[in-house]
Write a protein that holds these residues in place. Structure first.
Motif, PDB file in Angstrom:
ATOM      1  N   PHE A  70       0.817  -1.218   0.000  1.00  0.00           N
ATOM      2  CA  PHE A  70       0.000   0.000   0.000  1.00  0.00           C
ATOM      3  C   PHE A  70       0.853   1.273   0.000  1.00  0.00           C
ATOM      4  CE2 PHE A  70      -2.933  -3.203   1.710  1.00  0.00           C
ATOM      5  CZ  PHE A  70      -4.022  -2.994   0.876  1.00  0.00           C
ATOM      6  N   GLY A  71       2.156   1.131  -0.181  1.00  0.00           N
ATOM      7  CA  GLY A  71       3.031   2.301  -0.300  1.00  0.00           C
ATOM      8  C   GLY A  71       3.098   3.145   0.947  1.00  0.00           C
ATOM      9  N   SER A  72       3.288   2.491   2.094  1.00  0.00           N
ATOM     10  CA  SER A  72       3.278   3.248   3.349  1.00  0.00           C
ATOM     11  C   SER A  72       4.667   3.309   3.984  1.00  0.00           C
ATOM     12  CB  SER A  72       2.251   2.663   4.311  1.00  0.00           C
ATOM     13  OG  SER A  72       1.876   3.634   5.265  1.00  0.00           O
ATOM     14  N   TYR A  73       4.700   3.679   5.270  1.00  0.00           N
ATOM     15  CA  TYR A  73       5.966   4.069   5.892  1.00  0.00           C
ATOM     16  C   TYR A  73       6.089   3.574   7.327  1.00  0.00           C
ATOM     17  CZ  TYR A  73       5.880   7.196   1.900  1.00  0.00           C
ATOM     18  OH  TYR A  73       5.808   7.691   0.625  1.00  0.00           O
ATOM     19  N   ILE A  74       7.338   3.484   7.777  1.00  0.00           N
ATOM     20  CA  ILE A  74       7.688   3.192   9.163  1.00  0.00           C
ATOM     21  C   ILE A  74       8.465   4.384   9.714  1.00  0.00           C
ATOM     22  CG2 ILE A  74       9.270   1.859  10.622  1.00  0.00           C
ATOM     23  CD1 ILE A  74       8.654  -0.589   8.931  1.00  0.00           C
ATOM     24  N   LEU A  75       8.057   4.885  10.883  1.00  0.00           N
ATOM     25  CA  LEU A  75       8.828   5.879  11.628  1.00  0.00           C
ATOM     26  C   LEU A  75       9.405   5.148  12.837  1.00  0.00           C
ATOM     27  CD1 LEU A  75       6.878   7.660   9.909  1.00  0.00           C
ATOM     28  CD2 LEU A  75       6.811   9.251  11.819  1.00  0.00           C
ATOM     29  N   SER A  76      10.692   4.841  12.787  1.00  0.00           N
ATOM     30  CA  SER A  76      11.313   4.055  13.853  1.00  0.00           C
ATOM     31  C   SER A  76      12.197   4.929  14.744  1.00  0.00           C
ATOM     32  CB  SER A  76      12.130   2.910  13.248  1.00  0.00           C
ATOM     33  OG  SER A  76      13.066   3.398  12.312  1.00  0.00           O
ATOM     34  N   PHE A  77      12.682   4.336  15.832  1.00  0.00           N
ATOM     35  CA  PHE A  77      13.563   5.050  16.771  1.00  0.00           C
ATOM     36  C   PHE A  77      12.964   6.395  17.191  1.00  0.00           C
ATOM     37  CE2 PHE A  77      16.601   2.402  14.312  1.00  0.00           C
ATOM     38  CZ  PHE A  77      17.236   1.731  15.349  1.00  0.00           C
ATOM     39  N   ASN A  78      11.655   6.410  17.495  1.00  0.00           N
ATOM     40  CA  ASN A  78      10.967   7.634  17.926  1.00  0.00           C
ATOM     41  C   ASN A  78      10.961   8.718  16.851  1.00  0.00           C
ATOM     42  OD1 ASN A  78       9.762   7.237  20.390  1.00  0.00           O
ATOM     43  ND2 ASN A  78      11.617   7.644  21.549  1.00  0.00           N
ATOM     44  N   GLY A  79      11.019   8.305  15.591  1.00  0.00           N
ATOM     45  CA  GLY A  79      10.994   9.275  14.503  1.00  0.00           C
ATOM     46  C   GLY A  79      12.369   9.668  13.998  1.00  0.00           C
ATOM     47  N   SER A  80      13.422   9.051  14.525  1.00  0.00           N
ATOM     48  CA  SER A  80      14.771   9.364  14.048  1.00  0.00           C
ATOM     49  C   SER A  80      15.004   8.834  12.632  1.00  0.00           C
ATOM     50  CB  SER A  80      15.827   8.770  14.982  1.00  0.00           C
ATOM     51  OG  SER A  80      15.788   9.388  16.246  1.00  0.00           O
ATOM     52  N   VAL A  81      14.247   7.824  12.241  1.00  0.00           N
ATOM     53  CA  VAL A  81      14.392   7.209  10.923  1.00  0.00           C
ATOM     54  C   VAL A  81      13.014   7.035  10.291  1.00  0.00           C
ATOM     55  CG1 VAL A  81      15.093   5.115   9.676  1.00  0.00           C
ATOM     56  CG2 VAL A  81      16.521   5.997  11.529  1.00  0.00           C
ATOM     57  N   ILE A  82      12.911   7.318   8.989  1.00  0.00           N
ATOM     58  CA  ILE A  82      11.692   7.036   8.227  1.00  0.00           C
ATOM     59  C   ILE A  82      12.060   6.087   7.093  1.00  0.00           C
ATOM     60  CG2 ILE A  82       9.791   7.941   6.851  1.00  0.00           C
ATOM     61  CD1 ILE A  82      10.117  10.610   8.238  1.00  0.00           C
ATOM     62  N   ILE A  83      11.310   4.989   6.985  1.00  0.00           N
ATOM     63  CA  ILE A  83      11.533   3.992   5.944  1.00  0.00           C
ATOM     64  C   ILE A  83      10.336   3.960   5.002  1.00  0.00           C
ATOM     65  CG2 ILE A  83      11.884   1.534   5.453  1.00  0.00           C
ATOM     66  CD1 ILE A  83      14.245   2.743   6.863  1.00  0.00           C
ATOM     67  N   ASP A 141      11.963   0.056   0.688  1.00  0.00           N
ATOM     68  CA  ASP A 141      12.850  -0.216   1.817  1.00  0.00           C
ATOM     69  C   ASP A 141      13.969   0.821   1.930  1.00  0.00           C
ATOM     70  OD1 ASP A 141      13.087  -1.845   4.081  1.00  0.00           O
ATOM     71  OD2 ASP A 141      14.805  -2.896   3.238  1.00  0.00           O
ATOM     72  N   ASP A 142      13.761   1.981   1.308  1.00  0.00           N
ATOM     73  CA  ASP A 142      14.742   3.057   1.375  1.00  0.00           C
ATOM     74  C   ASP A 142      14.565   3.869   2.656  1.00  0.00           C
ATOM     75  OD1 ASP A 142      15.861   2.410  -1.070  1.00  0.00           O
ATOM     76  OD2 ASP A 142      14.576   3.784  -2.192  1.00  0.00           O
ATOM     77  N   GLU A 143      15.662   4.319   3.198  1.00  0.00           N
ATOM     78  CA  GLU A 143      15.651   5.226   4.346  1.00  0.00           C
ATOM     79  C   GLU A 143      15.573   6.641   3.796  1.00  0.00           C
ATOM     80  OE1 GLU A 143      19.179   6.202   7.198  1.00  0.00           O
ATOM     81  OE2 GLU A 143      18.303   4.308   7.886  1.00  0.00           O
ATOM     82  N   ILE A 144      14.443   7.320   4.027  1.00  0.00           N
ATOM     83  CA  ILE A 144      14.242   8.640   3.425  1.00  0.00           C
ATOM     84  C   ILE A 144      14.502   9.779   4.413  1.00  0.00           C
ATOM     85  CG2 ILE A 144      12.615   7.745   1.727  1.00  0.00           C
ATOM     86  CD1 ILE A 144      10.336   8.910   3.410  1.00  0.00           C
ATOM     87  N   TYR A 145      14.790   9.420   5.657  1.00  0.00           N
ATOM     88  CA  TYR A 145      15.047  10.439   6.689  1.00  0.00           C
ATOM     89  C   TYR A 145      15.834   9.769   7.796  1.00  0.00           C
ATOM     90  CZ  TYR A 145      13.839  13.774  10.492  1.00  0.00           C
ATOM     91  OH  TYR A 145      13.865  14.667  11.539  1.00  0.00           O
ATOM     92  N   SER A 146      16.850  10.437   8.296  1.00  0.00           N
ATOM     93  CA  SER A 146      17.632   9.849   9.380  1.00  0.00           C
ATOM     94  C   SER A 146      18.315  10.936  10.201  1.00  0.00           C
ATOM     95  CB  SER A 146      18.690   8.894   8.820  1.00  0.00           C
ATOM     96  OG  SER A 146      19.457   8.329   9.864  1.00  0.00           O
ATOM     97  N   ARG A 147      18.214  10.828  11.507  1.00  0.00           N
ATOM     98  CA  ARG A 147      18.902  11.707  12.434  1.00  0.00           C
ATOM     99  C   ARG A 147      19.580  10.848  13.493  1.00  0.00           C
ATOM    100  NH1 ARG A 147      17.733  14.264   8.769  1.00  0.00           N
ATOM    101  NH2 ARG A 147      16.665  16.274   8.604  1.00  0.00           N
ATOM    102  N   VAL A 191      25.081   6.863  16.605  1.00  0.00           N
ATOM    103  CA  VAL A 191      24.008   5.929  16.960  1.00  0.00           C
ATOM    104  C   VAL A 191      22.688   6.678  16.850  1.00  0.00           C
ATOM    105  CG1 VAL A 191      25.469   4.544  18.469  1.00  0.00           C
ATOM    106  CG2 VAL A 191      24.167   6.452  19.437  1.00  0.00           C
ATOM    107  N   VAL A 192      21.610   5.942  16.558  1.00  0.00           N
ATOM    108  CA  VAL A 192      20.330   6.601  16.329  1.00  0.00           C
ATOM    109  C   VAL A 192      19.751   7.153  17.630  1.00  0.00           C
ATOM    110  CG1 VAL A 192      17.984   6.320  15.458  1.00  0.00           C
ATOM    111  CG2 VAL A 192      19.882   5.167  14.325  1.00  0.00           C
ATOM    112  N   LYS A 193      19.840   6.362  18.698  1.00  0.00           N
ATOM    113  CA  LYS A 193      19.340   6.838  19.991  1.00  0.00           C
ATOM    114  C   LYS A 193      19.959   6.014  21.096  1.00  0.00           C
ATOM    115  CE  LYS A 193      15.223   3.963  20.623  1.00  0.00           C
ATOM    116  NZ  LYS A 193      13.788   3.939  20.984  1.00  0.00           N
TER     117      LYS A 193
END
Length: 273
Positions: free
Chosen positions: A62-75, A80-86, A149-151
């Motif tokens: 369905f073309g959706s997303y995962i916000l992991s590590f409290n929003g530090s990463v968006i997949i 399966d691309d990482e489109i945002y990372s802090r 490290v992400v968090k």
């Protein structure tokens, strides 16, 4: 309102206490997706610990997303691309280690495929069960972290961690984001990184407004996305101060609270179109 996105915390929100999704909730979410509504998972968990749920809900189809590590990463689940990372610098992680020692609490962070701790403890084992990642005990925490490290998480019984949270929020004000995801987990991410901030980043290129988003959660790390969204929902099992900041309170994670929201505010509205 014609809502276009449903953002869901996992633990104690979408997932029941046995880490499963109820049949009623899954049915409601699949129907919403089939009607064009994006279902996004937003958790303090590492990405790996969210993939099983994403696959069960077929977010890639369905073309959706995962916000992991409290929003530090968006997949992007489709590619399966990482489109945002802090991330936090190694120096910051080392400083947090020193602070954890000063305060007498545990600390963990993540390598690519493991949870890193210097001393085994029950809270790291809980994180391992939640995420599916093994615990790796290292002889020297600082030495093991030689890059970003992400968090990081500090770990202790809830009563003590409340005191540590208050103290470090004041001490690290303007430097890091400090919040509890569970009573015994105190999380540290880059300043400005919250589920709400990442959600803001995600929806803009999709042409979705915040008013068209429903966010559902139960804990303090969910508060930013609950307050950001057009309809911010607190679970029935959420603390009272989270409920007070929500637009709507639903039933608990054991009583199909997520399904109630989807049925009432998304599927019922579709039948009226």
């Amino acid at each position: 309102m014609n809502y276009k996105m449903i953002v869901l915390d996992l633990d104690d929100t979408l997932l029941r206490d046995d880490q499963t999704i109820s049949g009623r909730t899954k049915k409601a979410l699949m129907k919403a997706q089939e009607n064009g509504v994006k279902v996004v998972l937003a958790s303090g968990r590492p990405t790996y610990g969210m993939r099983r749920v994403a696959e069960e809900l077929k977010l890639n189809e369905f073309g959706s997303y995962i916000l992991s590590f409290n929003g530090s990463v968006i997949i992007n689940c489709s590619t399966d691309d990482e489109i945002y990372s802090r991330s936090l610098s190694a120096e910051t992680a080392h400083r947090l280690y020193d602070l954890s020692k000063r305060e007498g609490v545990g600390i963990l962070t993540y390598s690519d495929d493991a949870i890193l701790v210097e001393e085994p403890n029950e809270f790291a084992e809980i994180e391992s069960r939640l995420t599916g990642l093994p615990v790796q005990v290292v002889p020297d925490f600082k030495e093991a972290i030689d890059g970003p490290v992400v968090k990081a998480l500090m770990l202790k019984e809830a009563e003590r961690l409340v005191e540590v949270e208050k103290k470090l929020q004041e001490e690290l004000d303007g430097e890091l984001c400090v919040m509890r995801s569970k009573p015994f987990f105190l999380e540290f991410t880059q300043l400005g990184v919250t589920k709400g901030a990442s959600l803001d980043y995600l929806i803009k290129p999709l042409g979705i407004s915040r008013e068209e988003v429903i966010a559902i959660g139960d804990s303090y790390n969910d508060l930013a996305m609950i307050e950001f969204s057009g309809l911010g929902v607190a679970m029935g099992n959420a603390p009272e101060d989270i409920k007070k900041n929500a637009d709507h309170v639903t039933s608990s994670n054991m009583e199909d609270g997520v399904a109630e929201v989807v049925e009432q505010f998304v599927l019922k509205e579709m039948t009226h179109v």
